[in-house]
Design a protein around this motif. Structure first.
Motif: not given
Length: 364
Positions: A245-248, A253-267, A269-278
């Motif tokens: 739920a709380t992602v820094n 890493s790039f791969r870990a963040l991409a996986q976290a974004i996928g999990d958050l989308r499945a939940a 929750r919005p991922t716009v800010a994380l997509d930008t950082v990715l």
């Protein structure tokens, strides 16, 4: 006229070597100065913890130094380019190259290729070193430079969407099937209406859902409260949806963040800010490629005309304007005002065109 990409092998190696050596010399000087200033500000807090000493200060240096190097590498490449080209111009080496039929793009070609190599190293360094150091330093600062608890990773105030229903947990701890939720509430929604609220002090994962013990069910329509010993909620809601739920993003890493974004989308929750950082993890590393192009204005023109200093200032201004525009676009992307791809790549493409237009108009 020489139409090859590189003017000659000797000139290319000479230019690239000057550029790389000066850029990393500037980076080393900036890193030492900024790290010393940062350590002066933090050393009091580190040493205030009983048991902390010189070892903890050096540990802080090992965690903070990668962050400083990553952040100021593009600035160092900009200043290194300005120093290299201004020196070559002042010694009339640029004039000699142009007199030999070498174009401005051929003069910059070794610098661009060298900066591409630096960008690749920067991306790897950010992905494998900086992300880990940031994650550990954030955990250490959360406990005010005290001992980092082994249970670090507890997530607070978690909201998860399960179909039309919403699940809230005051705290989520553990990993995988061992995840435990505390102070849990399920908001049972039917369309746009709230049907019931199910609450329990604790929930564990099992049987494809979350098992509540000593649950309390409040029926909104009747206003009645029913107590039940066992209730299963959130079938199909995996534990990762709570623990992520709380992602820094800076600590992944790039791969870990991409996986976290996928999990958050499945939940849900919005991922716009994380997509930008990715996406900015890529465009940010490539920003060093722009620096030779933006600072190229300092390398041309007659040094004896008295305009060399003005040209150097213009090149520096172009570089720093890019950093301002990049930070502004990143902030707009974090709040959802810009689409992630636009926020991450628009400043890079814009200043690529600006730098190329300035070079062509003034020198080609």
């Amino acid at each position: 006229m020489n139409v090859n990409f590189f003017a000659s092998r000797t000139i290319s190696w000479y230019m690239a070597r000057l550029f790389v050596v000066r850029s990393f010399a500037v980076l080393a000087a900036l890193a030492v100065i900024l790290l010393a200033l940062d350590l002066l500000g933090e050393s009091g807090d580190i040493l205030a913890v009983p048991g902390n000493g010189d070892a903890q200060l050096w540990y802080y240096v090992s965690l903070r130094l990668p962050q400083i190097v990553s952040r100021f590498l593009p600035f160092s490449v900009l200043l290194g380019t300005l120093i290299t080209l201004a020196t070559l111009n002042q010694n009339s080496e640029i004039i000699s190259m142009k007199a030999a039929g070498i174009s401005a793009h051929q003069i910059l070609a070794p610098l661009i290729v060298a900066s591409l190599a630096i960008a690749g190293i920067s991306f790897w360094f950010n992905d494998h070193v900086v992300a880990r150091a940031t994650n550990v330093l954030s955990a250490w600062q959360d406990v005010d430079y005290g001992p980092i608890p082994q249970s670090h990773g507890v997530v607070s105030n978690v909201w998860v969407r399960a179909g039309e229903d919403l699940i809230h947990a005051a705290q989520a701890s553990g990993r995988g099937s061992a995840t435990v939720l505390r102070d849990v509430r399920l908001y049972d929604r039917q369309g746009d209406r709230l049907g019931a609220i199910v609450s329990a002090p604790r929930a564990t994962y099992g049987g494809g859902g979350w098992q509540l013990r000593e649950a309390r069910i409040f029926d909104v329509a009747s206003g009645r409260v029913v107590n039940r010993q066992n209730v299963t909620i959130g079938r199909g809601v995996s534990p990762d949806r709570f623990t992520l739920a709380t992602v820094n993003p800076d600590g992944l890493s790039f791969r870990a963040l991409a996986q976290a974004i996928g999990d958050l989308r499945a939940a849900g929750r919005p991922t716009v800010a994380l997509d930008t950082v990715l996406w900015h993890k890529i465009s940010g590393a490539l920003s060093v490629v722009l620096m030779p192009l933006l600072a190229a204005v300092a390398g041309f023109g007659l040094a004896r005309s008295g305009a060399l200093f003005v040209r150097a200032v213009i090149g520096m201004a172009l570089g720093f304007t890019y950093f301002v525009a990049d930070n502004f676009a990143l902030a707009m992307g974090n709040i959802g005002a810009y689409p992630p791809l636009l926020a991450a790549w628009a400043p890079f493409l814009l200043f690529l065109l600006i730098g190329e237009a300035v070079l062509i108009r003034t020198e080609e």
